[in-house]
Design a protein around this motif. Structure first.
Motif, PDB file in Angstrom:
ATOM      1  N   ASN A 233       0.824  -1.111  -0.040  1.00 17.19           N
ATOM      2  CA  ASN A 233       0.056   0.059  -0.014  1.00 17.19           C
ATOM      3  C   ASN A 233       0.843   1.223  -0.004  1.00 17.19           C
ATOM      4  N   PHE A 234       2.264   1.049   0.199  1.00 13.88           N
ATOM      5  CA  PHE A 234       3.198   2.333   0.296  1.00 13.88           C
ATOM      6  C   PHE A 234       3.917   2.244  -0.886  1.00 13.88           C
ATOM      7  N   GLY A 235       3.482   2.345  -2.249  1.00 14.45           N
ATOM      8  CA  GLY A 235       4.121   2.326  -3.348  1.00 14.45           C
ATOM      9  C   GLY A 235       5.121   3.552  -3.400  1.00 14.45           C
ATOM     10  N   ILE A 236       6.574   3.200  -4.030  1.00 10.32           N
ATOM     11  CA  ILE A 236       7.521   4.145  -3.883  1.00 10.32           C
ATOM     12  C   ILE A 236       7.378   5.267  -4.941  1.00 10.32           C
ATOM     13  N   ALA A 237       7.436   6.389  -4.962  1.00 17.28           N
ATOM     14  CA  ALA A 237       7.535   7.433  -6.135  1.00 17.28           C
ATOM     15  C   ALA A 237       8.526   6.855  -7.142  1.00 17.28           C
ATOM     16  N   ARG A 238       8.294   7.194  -8.321  1.00 15.26           N
ATOM     17  CA  ARG A 238       8.913   6.830  -9.561  1.00 15.26           C
ATOM     18  C   ARG A 238       8.844   7.860 -10.597  1.00 15.26           C
ATOM     19  N   LEU A 239      10.151   8.285 -11.214  1.00 15.09           N
ATOM     20  CA  LEU A 239       9.945   9.108 -12.314  1.00 15.09           C
ATOM     21  C   LEU A 239       9.727   8.541 -13.689  1.00 15.09           C
ATOM     22  N   GLN A 240       8.545   9.061 -14.261  1.00 14.22           N
ATOM     23  CA  GLN A 240       8.353   8.589 -15.551  1.00 14.22           C
ATOM     24  C   GLN A 240       9.047   9.382 -16.900  1.00 14.22           C
ATOM     25  N   THR A 241       8.731  10.660 -16.861  1.00 10.11           N
ATOM     26  CA  THR A 241       8.935  11.423 -17.710  1.00 10.11           C
ATOM     27  C   THR A 241       9.336  12.814 -16.982  1.00 10.11           C
ATOM     28  N   ALA A 242      10.632  13.384 -17.666  1.00  9.37           N
ATOM     29  CA  ALA A 242      10.874  14.840 -17.372  1.00  9.37           C
ATOM     30  C   ALA A 242      11.498  15.263 -18.739  1.00  9.37           C
ATOM     31  N   ASN A 243      10.909  16.305 -19.434  1.00 10.54           N
ATOM     32  CA  ASN A 243      11.546  17.028 -20.633  1.00 10.54           C
ATOM     33  C   ASN A 243      11.375  18.398 -20.564  1.00 10.54           C
ATOM     34  N   LEU A 244      12.335  19.060 -21.373  1.00 15.21           N
ATOM     35  CA  LEU A 244      12.265  20.382 -21.523  1.00 15.21           C
ATOM     36  C   LEU A 244      12.133  20.630 -23.209  1.00 15.21           C
ATOM     37  N   ARG A 245      11.315  21.778 -23.548  1.00 17.69           N
ATOM     38  CA  ARG A 245      11.017  22.041 -24.814  1.00 17.69           C
ATOM     39  C   ARG A 245      11.131  23.408 -25.364  1.00 17.69           C
ATOM     40  N   LEU A 246      11.580  23.546 -26.620  1.00 16.38           N
ATOM     41  CA  LEU A 246      11.586  24.918 -27.052  1.00 16.38           C
ATOM     42  C   LEU A 246      10.693  24.706 -28.334  1.00 16.38           C
ATOM     43  N   ASP A 247       9.628  25.464 -28.612  1.00 18.04           N
ATOM     44  CA  ASP A 247       8.860  25.412 -29.627  1.00 18.04           C
ATOM     45  C   ASP A 247       8.889  26.595 -30.290  1.00 18.04           C
ATOM     46  N   TRP A 248       9.084  26.486 -31.499  1.00 20.77           N
ATOM     47  CA  TRP A 248       8.879  27.473 -32.568  1.00 20.77           C
ATOM     48  C   TRP A 248       7.429  27.278 -33.391  1.00 20.77           C
ATOM     49  N   GLU A 249       7.212  27.919 -34.336  1.00 23.23           N
ATOM     50  CA  GLU A 249       5.989  27.776 -35.104  1.00 23.23           C
ATOM     51  C   GLU A 249       5.819  26.422 -35.850  1.00 23.23           C
ATOM     52  N   HIS A 250       6.900  26.069 -36.404  1.00 25.35           N
ATOM     53  CA  HIS A 250       7.047  24.702 -37.113  1.00 25.35           C
ATOM     54  C   HIS A 250       8.048  23.817 -36.734  1.00 25.35           C
ATOM     55  N   THR A 251       8.758  24.322 -35.612  1.00 24.14           N
ATOM     56  CA  THR A 251      10.177  23.486 -35.128  1.00 24.14           C
ATOM     57  C   THR A 251       9.836  23.240 -33.659  1.00 24.14           C
ATOM     58  N   SER A 252      10.281  22.026 -33.166  1.00 24.38           N
ATOM     59  CA  SER A 252      10.483  21.859 -31.781  1.00 24.38           C
ATOM     60  C   SER A 252      11.822  21.116 -31.357  1.00 24.38           C
ATOM     61  N   VAL A 253      12.510  21.431 -30.425  1.00 22.74           N
ATOM     62  CA  VAL A 253      13.663  20.766 -29.880  1.00 22.74           C
ATOM     63  C   VAL A 253      12.959  20.158 -28.385  1.00 22.74           C
ATOM     64  N   VAL A 254      13.206  18.880 -28.226  1.00 21.03           N
ATOM     65  CA  VAL A 254      12.997  18.228 -26.894  1.00 21.03           C
ATOM     66  C   VAL A 254      13.916  17.568 -26.411  1.00 21.03           C
ATOM     67  N   ALA A 255      14.419  17.851 -25.207  1.00 22.24           N
ATOM     68  CA  ALA A 255      15.366  16.960 -24.346  1.00 22.24           C
ATOM     69  C   ALA A 255      15.003  16.397 -22.930  1.00 22.24           C
ATOM     70  N   GLY A 256      15.264  15.321 -22.917  1.00 21.44           N
ATOM     71  CA  GLY A 256      14.965  14.951 -21.364  1.00 21.44           C
ATOM     72  C   GLY A 256      14.544  13.253 -21.472  1.00 21.44           C
ATOM     73  N   GLN A 257      13.817  12.893 -20.636  1.00 19.55           N
ATOM     74  CA  GLN A 257      13.463  11.454 -20.323  1.00 19.55           C
ATOM     75  C   GLN A 257      11.787  11.601 -20.946  1.00 19.55           C
ATOM     76  N   ASP A 258      11.639  11.119 -21.908  1.00 18.31           N
ATOM     77  CA  ASP A 258      10.298  11.005 -22.750  1.00 18.31           C
ATOM     78  C   ASP A 258       9.755   9.985 -23.132  1.00 18.31           C
ATOM     79  N   SER A 259       8.532   9.888 -23.445  1.00 21.34           N
ATOM     80  CA  SER A 259       8.106   8.649 -24.100  1.00 21.34           C
ATOM     81  C   SER A 259       8.467   8.296 -25.467  1.00 21.34           C
ATOM     82  N   LEU A 260       8.584   7.140 -26.042  1.00 20.87           N
ATOM     83  CA  LEU A 260       9.174   6.977 -27.143  1.00 20.87           C
ATOM     84  C   LEU A 260       8.638   7.445 -28.254  1.00 20.87           C
ATOM     85  N   PHE A 261       9.364   8.417 -28.957  1.00 23.31           N
ATOM     86  CA  PHE A 261       8.459   9.242 -29.885  1.00 23.31           C
ATOM     87  C   PHE A 261       8.501   8.196 -31.333  1.00 23.31           C
ATOM     88  N   LEU A 262       9.218   7.239 -31.208  1.00 23.67           N
ATOM     89  CA  LEU A 262       9.198   6.016 -32.436  1.00 23.67           C
ATOM     90  C   LEU A 262       7.851   5.347 -32.477  1.00 23.67           C
TER      91      LEU A 262
END
Length: 524
Positions: A233-262
Motif C-alpha cells: 500500500n506504500f508504493g515508492i514514487a518513480r520518475l516517468q518523464t521529465a523533459n524540456l521543450r523549445l517550440d517555434w511555429e514549425h519546429t520543436s527541440v525536446v530534451a529529457g526523459q520522454d515517451s518513445l517518439f518512435l
C-alpha cells in the motif's frame, strides 16, 4: 456622499410645499372684504409665510443643485471604476465586455425614455464586481506558486483500481505476461491499488530566440514497495518523464526523459498506466532519455507532414547492478547512442485525425568478451476514422535486439551457454496491436484491442535453454481486452475492463491470465 435617492426625496418635498402655498393663497382671496382690519393682518401673516416659503425654496434649489453635482461626480467615479475593471485580461474581460454594449447604448440614446437609470447601473456594476471577484478567487485557488515569475500548472490523476485475477502473472495489479502458478499460490486473487496515480508539473518559461520554452515532469508510485508490513500500500514514487521543450511555429527541440517518439500511440486503458497497455505484448514503449528535433510541414490547409529525428540512451532492458550505483548496459558500453527517426502524415476527417507514420531505430550493443549485436527496428502506426463514431488505430513493428523498446517480451539477446562469456544471439521479433474505438456518446466509449509480440523461436531452439538464460524463455505473448470508459465530467473517469493474456514459453505449454479491472479516477 449623499445617496442617489436624495434628489427624488427633495423634489417630492418641494412639490408638497408648493401645493400648500397655492392652497393658502386661494383661501386668502376668498375671505370676506367686510373684515378689512382682520384681513390686513391675515395678509401680513400670509406675506410672512410666503417669504419663509421663498427662503425654503431657495435653500432647496441650492441643495438640489448640490445633489446634481454629487450625482455627476458619482457617475464619473463609476466610469473610472469600470475602466479599472476592464484592465484584467483573464479575469474580467468577459464580464466587462458584457456590460459595455448596454453602457454604450445608454450614452448614445441619452434623450430616449428607456435610458438606464443610475440605480440600474449601480446594480449592474455590483453584479459584475461580484462575478469578477468569484473568478479571481477561483484563480487564486488553482494557482501554483513558483520561486520564479514564470507560470506553473499542476496536473495528474488520482486513480484507484480494483481487480480480480484468474491465473499467474509478473504483476498482480497490472499484468504484462502470464507465468505459471506455484502450488502454494491460489489460482484466483483479488486486490486494489492506487499506485498507478500520477502527478505532473508543467512549467512555462521565457521566450528564447523566438521559441516558447516549457518543461514537464511526471511521477507515479509504481517504483516498488518498502520492506514493511502492508508495504504493497506504500508504493515508492518513480520518475516517468521529465523533459524540456523549445517550440517555434514549425519546429520543436525536446530534451529529457520522454515517451518513445518512435511509437507514440498506445491502446486506451485505465487498468494499466504504470506501463502502457500491452507493454511486452506488441506495444513498443519506453521512458527513455533522448534529444530530438521535430519539424512540421504544411502541404495544404489541412495536410501536415511531421519529421522527427533524435538520439536516445541506448538501453536494452537489463537490470541495474545495484540499488544506488548505476552500471552501464550493453548498449551504453558500445560507446554510442541509439538513433531514431519518424515521418508522419496527418489530416483531419470528421473532426478526428487521420494519421499514417513510419519509423526506424538502430543501436549498437557490446556484451563484453567481443560479443556485439546490432539492434534495429522498423515501425508503422496509424489512426483511421472509419465513420463519425468509429476509429481504428494501431502499430506494427519488425526488429531485432529491441528488448529495451519492449520487443521480444523485453528480451534483447539469448545465450547459448553461460551468460558471462558464451555465444549469444540478438533475438528477432515482430508484433503489434490494433484498437477499434466506438464513441457511443460524448461521455461513453467502448474499446476493443488485440495484440501480439512474437519472438522468432528459430533463434532459440537448439541454441538457448531456460537453464542458461536464468528462467523461462518466452516466445510469444498475445493479449486482448475490451473496456467501457464513462466520463460524466471532464475531470471524472470510470472504467470497467476485461483483459486476457496468453503467453507461450519456448519449451513448455502456454499459460494464461484473465483480469477484471474496475477503475475510478479524478483528473486535475
Amino acid at each position: 456622499m449623499k445617496s442617489p435617492g436624495t434628489s427624488t426625496y427633495r423634489g417630492a418635498t418641494l412639490a408638497v410645499v408648493a401645493i400648500l402655498f397655492l392652497h393658502a393663497v386661494g383661501a386668502a382671496q376668498q375671505r370676506p372684504t367686510a373684515a378689512a382690519d382682520s384681513g390686513d393682518a391675515a395678509i401680513r401673516a400670509l406675506q410672512d409665510q410666503v417669504r419663509q416659503l421663498q427662503a425654503t425654496l431657495e435653500d432647496m434649489r441650492a441643495e438640489n443643485a448640490e445633489s446634481r453635482a454629487e450625482m455627476h461626480q458619482l457617475r464619473q467615479d463609476l466610469q473610472a471604476t469600470r475602466a479599472l475593471l476592464e484592465k484584467p485580461a483573464s479575469a474580467g474581460s468577459d464580464v466587462v465586455a458584457q456590460t459595455e454594449p448596454a453602457d454604450a447604448k445608454s450614452d448614445s440614446s441619452a434623450g430616449l425614455q428607456n435610458k438606464p437609470t443610475l440605480d440600474d447601473r449601480v446594480q449592474k456594476l455590483e453584479e459584475s464586481t461580484s462575478l469578477i471577484g468569484s473568478k479571481i478567487d477561483e484563480q487564486y485557488q488553482t494557482k501554483v506558486e513558483t520561486a520564479s515569475k514564470y507560470r506553473a500548472r499542476l496536473h495528474g490523476i488520482v486513480l484507484m483500481n480494483a481487480f480480480r485475477n484468474v491465473g499467474g502473472s509478473d504483476n498482480l495489479d497490472f499484468p504484462e505476461y502470464a507465468l505459471p502458478l506455484s502450488r502454494f499460490v491460489s489460482r484466483a486473487s483479488v486486490g486494489a491499488t492506487l499506485r498507478q496515480s500520477q502527478i505532473g508539473l508543467e512549467i512555462f518559461g521565457p521566450a528564447v530566440a523566438g521559441a516558447k520554452t516549457s518543461a514537464d515532469i511526471q511521477f507515479d508510485f509504481a517504483g516498488g514497495f518498502p520492506e514493511t508490513g502492508n508495504g504493497v500500500n506504500f508504493g515508492i514514487a518513480r520518475l516517468q518523464t521529465a523533459n524540456l521543450r523549445l517550440d517555434w511555429e514549425h519546429t520543436s527541440v525536446v530534451a529529457g526523459q520522454d515517451s518513445l517518439f518512435l511509437s507514440p500511440l498506445s491502446p486506451t486503458s485505465f487498468a494499466s498506466l504504470a506501463t502502457p497497455a500491452f507493454a511486452f505484448a506488441g506495444n513498443l514503449w519506453g521512458w527513455t532519455p533522448q534529444l530530438r528535433v521535430e519539424h512540421r510541414f504544411s502541404i495544404s490547409d489541412q495536410q501536415t507532414i511531421t519529421m522527427q529525428a533524435g538520439i536516445l540512451d541506448n538501453l536494452d532492458w537489463e537490470f541495474n547492478g545495484g540499488s544506488f550505483e548505476r552500471t552501464p548496459q550493453a548498449g551504453e558500453m558500445s560507446g554510442q547512442p541509439g538513433y531514431g527517426f519518424r515521418t508522419a502524415w496527418s489530416r483531419p476527417i470528421r473532426q478526428h485525425p487521420l494519421n499514417f507514420a513510419a519509423a526506424g531505430y538502430y543501436g549498437r550493443q557490446n556484451w563484453a568478451w567481443s560479443r556485439y549485436a546490432d539492434a534495429w527496428a522498423g515501425m508503422a502506426d496509424w489512426q483511421i476514422p472509419i465513420v463519425a463514431r468509429l476509429q481504428l488505430s494501431g502499430e506494427f513493428y519488425r526488429g531485432r535486439g529491441i528488448g529495451g523498446l519492449g520487443g521480444g517480451i523485453g528480451t534483447s539477446v539469448v545465450y547459448g551457454g553461460s551468460a558471462a562469456y558464451s555465444p549469444l544471439r540478438a533475438l528477432n521479433t515482430a508484433g503489434g496491436w490494433s484498437q477499434l474505438k466506438f464513441q457511443l456518446t460524448p461521455k461513453i466509449e467502448f474499446n476493443g484491442v488485440v495484440s501480439e509480440d512474437d519472438a522468432f523461436t528459430g533463434d532459440i531452439r537448439g541454441f538457448a535453454t531456460d537453464q542458461n538464460n536464468g528462467g523461462l524463455i518466452l516466445g510469444r505473448n498475445r493479449g486482448a481486452l475490451g473496456n467501457v470508459v464513462f466520463r460524466p465530467r471532464s475531470d471524472l473517469v470510470m472504467s470497467a475492463e476485461l483483459k486476457r493474456l496468453r503467453t507461450f514459453p519456448v519449451y513448455s505449454n502456454s499459460i494464461s491470465i484473465n483480469q477484471v479491472n474496475l477503475a475510478l479516477g479524478i483528473l486535475f
